[in-house]
Design an enzyme around this catalytic site. Structure first.
Site, PDB file in Angstrom:
ATOM      1  N   GLU A 164     153.513 102.303 143.099  1.00  0.00           N
ATOM      2  CA  GLU A 164     152.456 101.657 142.317  1.00  0.00           C
ATOM      3  C   GLU A 164     152.295 102.309 140.953  1.00  0.00           C
ATOM      4  OE1 GLU A 164     150.663  98.862 142.599  1.00  0.00           O
ATOM      5  OE2 GLU A 164     152.182  98.612 144.157  1.00  0.00           O
ATOM      6  N   SER A 185     172.614 111.995 140.675  1.00  0.00           N
ATOM      7  CA  SER A 185     172.755 110.541 140.786  1.00  0.00           C
ATOM      8  C   SER A 185     174.089 109.974 141.261  1.00  0.00           C
ATOM      9  CB  SER A 185     172.416 109.887 139.444  1.00  0.00           C
ATOM     10  OG  SER A 185     171.196 110.355 138.956  1.00  0.00           O
ATOM     11  N   HIS A 209     165.852  98.541 146.294  1.00  0.00           N
ATOM     12  CA  HIS A 209     166.704  99.716 146.047  1.00  0.00           C
ATOM     13  C   HIS A 209     165.909 100.755 145.247  1.00  0.00           C
ATOM     14  CE1 HIS A 209     169.888 102.320 144.745  1.00  0.00           C
ATOM     15  NE2 HIS A 209     169.579 102.063 143.484  1.00  0.00           N
ATOM     16  N   SER A 210     165.224 100.296 144.209  1.00  0.00           N
ATOM     17  CA  SER A 210     164.401 101.183 143.383  1.00  0.00           C
ATOM     18  C   SER A 210     163.444 100.308 142.596  1.00  0.00           C
ATOM     19  CB  SER A 210     165.283 101.959 142.402  1.00  0.00           C
ATOM     20  OG  SER A 210     165.748 101.080 141.388  1.00  0.00           O
TER      21      SER A 210
END
Lengths: 377, 455
Positions: free
Chosen positions: B132, B218, B347-348
């Site tokens: 959020e 990453s 996913h993100s």
């Protein structure tokens, strides 16, 4: 110009024919090739130098271990690791499966956790299969982890052209790796360089790319007792003046140092005294030494075997133009390999890499002794 | 003569491969002539979770090749690309949170059970609130672990602090279990001066030396060979600990996965490969990722002991990791665990998964197959938890999170000096020069320098 006029010859004769051709007073170069080397007559090949450096560092620190294809039982694809499996056992000399990505990643992981791996690439051309680990996992990790994860790893192997091995075995990776912050990049020329720099690389807490040269492995160099001592170490980031001179600065690294020295010898017979700088360290680059030399000589020729665009010479030229512009008496010039993948046929290969003649001609152009290449078109 | 030598060499090969958990009887082959070698090998299971494997090679014509003897057959038969049945999946609790009769699992104490449960709830709440916060523009990026809370917390609970963790990026629950505070998570996401990463990395790229959790990186699957390297380090040290690395179904396609698994088997190192097969790699479903029966058969293909488990079953995850760890350390071998689960979240924050999968499917997994509610039922049936406890816990965690976010948001960013440190162990001269030059420029143009960036 002015700088040159102020210089006074204090020794040696000045060929009168030279004076007619230019405003400069060119001094005959002193033969100082042997400077820095012992007169005791000991010699060592670069191969022996590397082998002894690995041996001594492994002996001194049990965390140092070797990994690579054929490094163990086969004694090394180029015999650099000869005898080490026998001496230190299979736990410290690992013959790896054929996976550069795999063993480089594993080496980096071992370094993360505290070991000090020395990873051999059969040639740096194959390092491209592992380059993500070299750059993203090794070079950047100390920064990304804010100093919590250091990567004391060395990546070593032959770099650049050999003889008749064509395009996938002949590329020079100096510019690729020297581009990356977080890596240190070294490239030895002589046996002294090989010993001192490899030891420094193994002891360094940062990841080091160590670019050797296959042709130099078998070459012998005189070596002093100081160099033979097991504590001998050369500083990373410092170039070496292989030959002092007054008229032009030639920078080179690895095999090209030998060519530059030969060129300097040829030039000295024509009354041009060239200063040859052996870079030793591509990153950090010894800009101070290069600029100090150019401020003295006022002319620069950079030499490298790799492709010209975005190469090592490009960076050196930029540095000199940025810091020593007002000292330059001639445009800076780069000698590099041809902008083509390396061909195989011996005649073509010879044309694709710099030769001593190319260096001599470039120096003469810089000294205004011959017509510039562009003007001839 | 040759026959006898062949027999004993093959026998040594087999013994080496089976390891000391196997019992092994070898008859030396006959002199000359018949090449048969009566050998029975049975791998005793550990923790009651793996089947016994036995093979009997009796008087069949065979021949020696490098690596040993193989039996010859006259029929030309290709191995099918897939077995008739998929590899079975181990679970302890049914969908309604009841222990399946006859299931074997590692018992947990009430204390441990509740710690696991509250860890899962905290993780879920943290994910919801940070997500959020990103949507509100307060942080630039976030990625959730919704649906994989059992994998995160239960696997962490089965490990010790000495086991080194190499995460992908969907495993913050392991850090949470080990003691990373909500404030520490928030500091990293906001990249403030308290971030242990000194503001160098994007959100969710946590790391902690103290908690033995290597900084998230990453590129996909690069952590897998790293874990093998670290496991080699542990083996050389003789430490009673293992390396554990997590990755998704997508990660098993990377070259690093194959190299690492192969290597780990050859080097015989104590590492657990934990595959979170959650069905999706961004928008790529597993049917487009690989055609093998998931990751479990690939472990076996590399000569690695492997198991498939129900990743949404906290007790199954706990038991499997516990057993895997014991085997990895005592036998110095790699183990692969494939946990089947579902990525409930996108996913993100840069993804909207409703674009490539049906909303009802997501909802089904969020509700009917939720690992937290399933485990909660088991915990509550044991009389260890109540609805009041639930409300209390969620309220407290939410409050702590909101507070942490406020503090993180208001904290200063890292100072300029941290731009140049840690590139190397000791800054090189060119970096020192750059910093000096930059500071001079700032001095000359003070009014143009942003006020909220400390020097």
């Amino acid at each position: 110009m002015l700088g040159l006029m102020r210089r006074v010859s204090i020794s040696g004769s000045i060929p009168t024919s030279m004076l007619q051709q230019s405003l400069q007073r060119i001094l005959p170069g002193l033969a100082i090739l042997e400077r820095g080397y012992s007169t005791l007559g000991k010699e060592m090949t670069v191969r022996e130098a590397l082998n002894s450096a690995l041996d001594e560092e492994m002996s001194a620190d049990p965390k140092v271990f070797l990994m690579g294809e054929e490094v163990g039982e086969y004694q090394g694809a180029y015999k650099i690791t000869k005898g080490l499996l026998e001496k230190y056992g299979p736990e410290r000399v690992l013959d790896t499966p054929i996976t550069e990505a795999g063993f480089t990643g594993i080496g980096v992981g071992a370094a993360y956790y505290g070991l000090r791996p020395v990873v051999e690439f059969m040639t740096f051309n194959f390092s491209m299969q592992a380059i993500d680990h070299i750059i993203n996992s090794a070079a950047k990790m100390n920064y990304m982890s804010a100093g919590n994860i250091s990567v004391p790893i060395v990546f070593r192997g032959p770099n650049g052209a050999a003889a008749g091995v064509s395009s996938q075995h002949s590329q020079c990776y100096g510019a690729w790796y020297a581009h990356v912050p977080g890596l240190k990049v070294l490239s030895p020329y002589s046996s002294e360089d090989a010993r001192g720099l490899l030891k420094a690389a193994i002891r360094d807490p940062d990841p080091v790319v160590f670019l050797e040269n296959e042709i130099l492995y078998g070459q012998s160099f005189p070596i002093s007792d100081e160099v033979l001592d097991s504590s001998f170490c050369l500083p990373i980031g410092k170039a070496k003046i292989e030959r002092e001179g007054k008229d032009v600065t030639i920078t080179a690294f690895s095999k090209m140092v030998g060519y530059a020295l030969q060129a300097a010898e040829v030039l000295s017979k024509e009354g041009i005294s060239a200063e040859v700088i052996n870079l030793r360290s591509l990153r950090p680059l010894d800009r101070a030494a290069i600029n100090a030399s150019v401020r003295k000589t006022t002319r620069l020729v950079t030499v490298e075997e790799g492709f010209p665009q975005h190469g090592i010479g490009a960076e050196i030229c930029a540095s000199v133009v940025e810091e020593s512009f007002e000292y330059l008496d001639a445009p800076v010039e780069r000698i590099a390999g041809a902008d083509v993948p390396m061909p195989y046929a011996a005649n073509l290969e010879r044309l694709a890499v710099p030769q001593v003649d190319n260096i001599v001609n470039a120096v003469k152009r810089a000294c205004f002794r011959s017509v510039p290449v562009a003007a001839a078109a | 003569m040759a026959g006898r030598l062949a027999g004993s060499r093959a026998a040594r090969e087999l013994a080496r491969r089976m390891g000391f958990m196997g019992s092994f009887r070898a008859g030396l082959s006959n002199v000359g002539g018949g090449p048969s070698l009566p050998v029975e090998i049975c791998r005793r299971d550990a923790g009651g979770v793996s089947p016994c494997i036995s093979s009997r090679v009796t008087a069949r014509p065979g021949g020696e090749f490098p690596r040993g003897k193989v039996a010859f057959v006259a029929e030309m038969e290709f191995l099918a690309e897939l077995l008739k049945e998929r590899i079975n999946c181990y679970r302890v609790l049914d969908d309604d949170g009841r222990t399946i009769s006859g299931s074997s699992f590692k018992e947990v104490s009430k204390e441990m059970a509740l710690e696991m449960y509250s860890g899962m709830v905290t993780l879920q709440t943290m994910d919801t609130i940070f997500y959020e916060a990103q949507r509100q523009g307060r942080i630039s990026f976030y990625l959730t672990t919704i649906g994989e809370e059992a994998i995160n917390i239960a696997s962490a609970a089965a490990l010790t602090m000495d086991d080194v963790v190499f995460p992908q990026y969907r495993e913050p629950g392991i850090l949470l279990w080990r003691g990373f505070t909500l404030q520490e998570f928030a500091n990293q996401c906001f990249g403030n001066k308290y971030d242990y990463g000194k503001g160098r990395q994007m959100p969710i790229h946590y790391g902690s030396n103290k908690l033995n959790y290597f900084t998230v990186s990453s590129p996909i699957a690069t952590q897998i060979p790293h874990a093998v390297g670290a496991a080699y380090s542990l083996k050389m040290e003789g430490k009673q600990a293992c390396a554990v690395t997590y990755f998704g179904d997508g990660g098993t396609s990377e070259g690093d996965f194959h190299a690492a698994l192969n290597f780990a088997a050859v080097m015989e190192v104590p590492v657990i490969f934990f595959c979170r097969n959650n069905g999706w790699a961004i928008s790529t479903p597993t049917s487009e990722q690989f055609r093998s029966d998931g990751a479990v058969v690939r472990g076996q293909a590399y000569g690695i002991r492997s198991i498939r488990i129900d990743g949404n079953d906290a007790l199954a995850v706990y038991s499997a990791v516990h057993a895997a760890r014991e085997m990895a350390i005592s036998e110095s071998r790699p183990i692969l665990i494939e946990a089947l689960t579902y990525r409930v979240g996108h996913h993100s924050t840069s993804d909207d998964s409703t674009k490539y999968r049906p909303v009802h499917e997501i909802e089904h997994w969020r509700t009917a197959r939720d690992p937290i509610s399933r485990y909660r039922k088991w915990v509550q049936r044991n009389g260890w938890w109540s609805d009041e406890n639930e409300t209390e816990l969620r309220k407290n965690v939410k409050k702590e999170l909101m507070n942490a976010i406020q503090i993180s948001e208001r904290a200063e960013k890292p100072p300029l000096s941290e731009l140049f440190t840690d590139v190397y162990d000791v800054p090189t001269s060119n970096l020192r020069e750059q910093e000096a030059l930059l500071r001079q420029t700032i001095q000359r143009h003070r009014e143009d320098y942003p006020p909220d960036v400390p020097l």
